[in-house]
Motif scaffolding. Structure first.
Motif, PDB file in Angstrom:
ATOM      1  N   HIS A   1      46.814  43.402  40.227  1.00  0.00           N
ATOM      2  CA  HIS A   1      45.606  44.049  41.054  1.00  0.00           C
ATOM      3  C   HIS A   1      44.389  43.312  40.870  1.00  0.00           C
ATOM      4  N   ASN A   2      44.456  41.896  40.527  1.00  0.00           N
ATOM      5  CA  ASN A   2      43.229  40.990  40.539  1.00  0.00           C
ATOM      6  C   ASN A   2      43.690  39.653  40.913  1.00  0.00           C
ATOM      7  N   MET A   3      42.722  38.753  41.065  1.00  0.00           N
ATOM      8  CA  MET A   3      43.007  37.278  41.401  1.00  0.00           C
ATOM      9  C   MET A   3      43.479  36.845  39.860  1.00  0.00           C
ATOM     10  N   HIS A   4      44.602  36.296  39.716  1.00  0.00           N
ATOM     11  CA  HIS A   4      44.589  35.708  38.513  1.00  0.00           C
ATOM     12  C   HIS A   4      44.391  34.052  38.169  1.00  0.00           C
ATOM     13  N   ASN A   5      44.587  33.840  37.058  1.00  0.00           N
ATOM     14  CA  ASN A   5      44.080  32.455  36.613  1.00  0.00           C
ATOM     15  C   ASN A   5      45.198  31.380  37.040  1.00  0.00           C
ATOM     16  N   ILE A   6      44.555  30.328  37.645  1.00  0.00           N
ATOM     17  CA  ILE A   6      45.402  28.852  37.824  1.00  0.00           C
ATOM     18  C   ILE A   6      45.287  28.213  36.520  1.00  0.00           C
ATOM     19  N   LEU A   7      44.103  28.235  35.792  1.00  0.00           N
ATOM     20  CA  LEU A   7      44.157  27.499  34.533  1.00  0.00           C
ATOM     21  C   LEU A   7      43.463  28.755  33.801  1.00  0.00           C
ATOM     22  N   THR A   8      44.172  29.242  32.506  1.00  0.00           N
ATOM     23  CA  THR A   8      43.588  30.079  31.792  1.00  0.00           C
ATOM     24  C   THR A   8      42.330  29.636  31.067  1.00  0.00           C
TER      25      THR A   8
ATOM     26  N   TYR B   1      38.751  39.692  38.500  1.00  0.00           N
ATOM     27  CA  TYR B   1      38.569  40.343  37.094  1.00  0.00           C
ATOM     28  C   TYR B   1      39.038  39.481  36.008  1.00  0.00           C
ATOM     29  N   TYR B   2      40.122  38.793  36.186  1.00  0.00           N
ATOM     30  CA  TYR B   2      40.550  38.048  35.213  1.00  0.00           C
ATOM     31  C   TYR B   2      40.482  36.585  35.678  1.00  0.00           C
ATOM     32  N   GLY B   3      41.336  36.011  36.655  1.00  0.00           N
ATOM     33  CA  GLY B   3      41.041  34.794  37.254  1.00  0.00           C
ATOM     34  C   GLY B   3      39.474  34.738  37.876  1.00  0.00           C
ATOM     35  N   THR B   4      38.925  33.751  38.294  1.00  0.00           N
ATOM     36  CA  THR B   4      37.777  33.971  39.182  1.00  0.00           C
ATOM     37  C   THR B   4      37.912  32.705  40.172  1.00  0.00           C
ATOM     38  N   LEU B   5      37.299  32.709  41.468  1.00  0.00           N
ATOM     39  CA  LEU B   5      37.496  31.772  42.292  1.00  0.00           C
ATOM     40  C   LEU B   5      36.796  30.421  41.734  1.00  0.00           C
ATOM     41  N   LYS B   6      35.904  30.566  41.218  1.00  0.00           N
ATOM     42  CA  LYS B   6      35.288  29.155  40.893  1.00  0.00           C
ATOM     43  C   LYS B   6      36.140  28.487  39.765  1.00  0.00           C
TER      44      LYS B   6
END
Length: 627
Positions: free
Chosen positions: A282-289, A383-388
């Motif tokens: 239930h959020n966008m995840h990280n492509i790179l943490t 909430y965890y990963g972000t678009l930017k």
């Protein structure tokens, strides 16, 4: 140190979020509370000597409307992640949620529990299983499934199963292909740097509250207990493989390289239920943490979700995952999966579309916003990963860190560049004045950028440290992502108070003894400092139990290791693999191991001292917001 209130600029920015999203939609709250059975009797899960491992009431303050110091969207996510306890989501499927950063799911087999993801720590896993047994009836654990290779999905395994039962074949542990390699490697070779950066990502050391920690987006917070690992006994290699576990049929879908390098999803035909692992949450995840790891394959991620839709959507009534809350209903589930697929596909395609127009890693993040169909979906919010951050990750995945501009190809080191820039701008007072002007106008991104130059040029400048801390704090208050909030607020705290000693340690005995000799020798190479060595030397390791041998050669500025050698060396050690890891982990000394008869030496014994003397000790508390 006193924390500031929100400025008028921050309060206005956060109020604007209320007009962007439909906060009147309470479906997620209904889903997160559905099937509640009970919660823990105590306010906290404790470990040895009564130490608090997880405070269940840490986020009880997140009631009512969001204060000006927390983004309302993050506040809403935090409220959902604060709903904790045992939930029945299907007559034979139960979850313990928000007693750690991840979920533990229990499947009722014919005779016992199939445990999916035994949380991050032994203590939280043990307490969660006890909660289920207390309210659902005592059942033995008959199998464990690790959904993927991140520690919050295997670290508590010793809290639910005894290794002797695993070794005896009584309790299988099922995991995806590559699990052990990645479970260990992500925490070892760059482990010290990752652990320090993880403090920022998860806000370790921040006090919870309206001006402090407000969750991690993916879950409330990470447990502070013991991390363990028992290797899998059953590996799934291909999509379509099935298992019958205690009378329960499971169909597997591989998803390696999506949210983790080793991951699978799986479906329960008898229950019409899909475990999405951490591929869709239930959020966008990280492509790179932010902590750092291998960049994930965004296009592959989207295609895995598309495959899930094709394989399972029409026959699924329930979807649950390793984080957050479940959803019910075939049409709702199909819509959720579709939007999650399109989210990652959009990030991938739009980044490359703009990159192919010549825009760079520094420009594209401010050029893109989510399309209308995704922007208002809470499950697609960052909430965890972000678009930017994810756009930068996609760009780096294909094109690397360089933006293509020759002037950025060989930049000066940060402190040196900062010193020259401050001088060019007219000195510290001029930079501080510009930073104050930007702060007063709510131009926090510019204030942070320019003040960072002054901090790195003059790290003892108290006025610069204070104003930079104040600036980062406002950026944290405005952040929708729990990770961004944590990063900004911990940065502000360290500028004000200095660095609090870390307790994070992923090189615990379970990790150490399962990493394998090859990876351990590679790690010695990472720690090798040639400046501490006078002359070349070689050490041959003959392992008496495995029959393997490895030659370590200190030469040409590296500690090379190879299995190709002629059997000669300055020093020859004959030892067991267990003795090697005891020596490496400083669990036992050379004399002790010789006395036990599991280590012997021939040749120049001083080379062992030379070897260990050349290894750096990494500072787990190195500076980040100061040089």
């Amino acid at each position: 140190m006193c924390k500031n209130p929100a400025t008028d600029h921050t309060a206005a920015a956060n109020r604007a979020v209320l007009d962007l999203l439909n906060f009147g939609d309470r479906q997620d709250f209904e889903d997160a509370s559905r099937g509640f059975v009970a919660t823990f009797e105590e306010d906290a899960i404790t470990g040895a000597e009564g130490k608090t491992v997880f405070d269940l009431n840490r986020y009880a303050f997140m009631q009512g409307a969001a204060p000006d110091t927390v983004n309302p969207s993050l506040w809403r996510q935090g409220q959902l992640n604060a709903i904790h306890g045992l939930f029945t989501i299907h007559p034979r499927i139960h979850q313990i949620r928000n007693a750690d950063i991840s979920n533990m799911t229990l499947i009722a087999g014919d005779t016992g529990w199939i445990v999916i993801d035994p949380l991050l720590t032994v203590e939280t896993a043990r307490a969660s299983l006890a909660l289920a047994n207390r309210h659902l009836g005592e059942r033995p654990v008959v199998a464990v499934i690790y959904t993927h290779s991140h520690a919050d999905h295997f670290g508590g395994v010793r809290g639910v199963v005894d290794q002797a039962d695993v070794a005896a074949g009584k309790v299988p542990i099922i995991a995806p292909d590559g699990f052990m390699e990645y479970a260990i490697s992500e925490n070892v070779l760059a482990g010290n740097a990752m652990n320090r950066r993880a403090q920022y990502q998860f806000g370790m050391g921040l006090d919870a509250g309206p001006r402090g920690h407000a969750g991690c987006g993916l879950g409330p917070a990470a447990g502070a207990g013991s991390i363990s690992l028992i290797p899998p006994t059953d590996t799934v290699y291909r999509t379509g493989e099935t298992r019958i576990v205690d009378g329960v049929e499971i169909e597997f879908q591989m998803a390696n390289g999506s949210e983790a390098p080793s991951e699978f999803m799986f479906y329960f035909p008898q229950f019409r239920a899909l475990c999405a692992s951490e591929v869709t949450t239930h959020n966008m995840h990280n492509i790179l943490t932010p902590r750092g790891a291998e960049i994930r394959n965004t296009l592959g991620w989207a295609k895995y979700i598309d495959e899930s839709i094709a394989l399972f959507a029409e026959r699924t009534d329930l979807i649950f995952a390793s984080h957050h809350w479940p959803q019910w209903g075939t049409e709702r589930i199909r819509g959720f999966l579709t939007r999650q697929r399109d989210l990652y596909r959009f990030i991938h395609d739009e980044t490359l579309r703009l990159a192919n127009h010549g825009h760079t890693i520094h420009e594209i993040p401010d050029m893109v916003e989510l399309p209308e169909g995704l922007r208002h979906d809470f499950a697609c919010r960052g909430y965890y990963g972000t678009l930017k951050h994810n756009i930068k990750a996609v760009y780096q995945f294909y094109l690397g860190w360089w933006d293509g501009n020759p002037s950025t190809y060989d930049c000066l080191p940060p402190a040196e560049s900062a010193t020259r820039l401050v001088r060019a701008m007219g000195g510290a007072d001029a930079v501080l004045a510009e930073g104050q002007r930007a702060y007063d106008e709510g131009d926090y991104r510019w204030a942070a950028e320019i003040l960072n130059k002054l901090v790195f040029a003059e790290p003892q400048n108290a006025a610069a440290l204070k104003l930079q801390a104040d600036t980062l704090e406002q950026m944290g208050y405005q952040a929708e992502a729990g990770t961004w909030r944590n990063i900004f607020l911990l940065g502000a705290q360290e500028l004000r108070e200095g660095i609090r000693p870390s307790t994070v340690n992923t090189s615990n005995p379970d990790v150490l003894f399962n990493m394998g000799v090859g990876m351990a020798l590679d790690f010695l190479g990472v720690k090798f400092n040639a400046a501490k060595v006078t002359g070349d030397f070689t050490v041959l390791l003959n392992f008496s139990d495995s029959g393997q041998s490895h030659l370590l050669a200190a030469q040409n500025g590296v500690l090379a290791n190879t299995t190709y050698h002629d059997g000669t060396a300055d020093l020859v050690l004959t030892l067991t693999e267990a003795a090697f890891f005891q020596l490496l982990g400083q669990i036992a000394g050379v004399e002790d191991l010789i006395g036990q008869g599991i280590l012997s030496m021939q040749g120049d014994a001083t080379k062992l001292g030379a070897l260990f003397g050349a290894l750096d000790a990494f500072d787990p508390n190195f500076a980040i917001v100061t040089p």
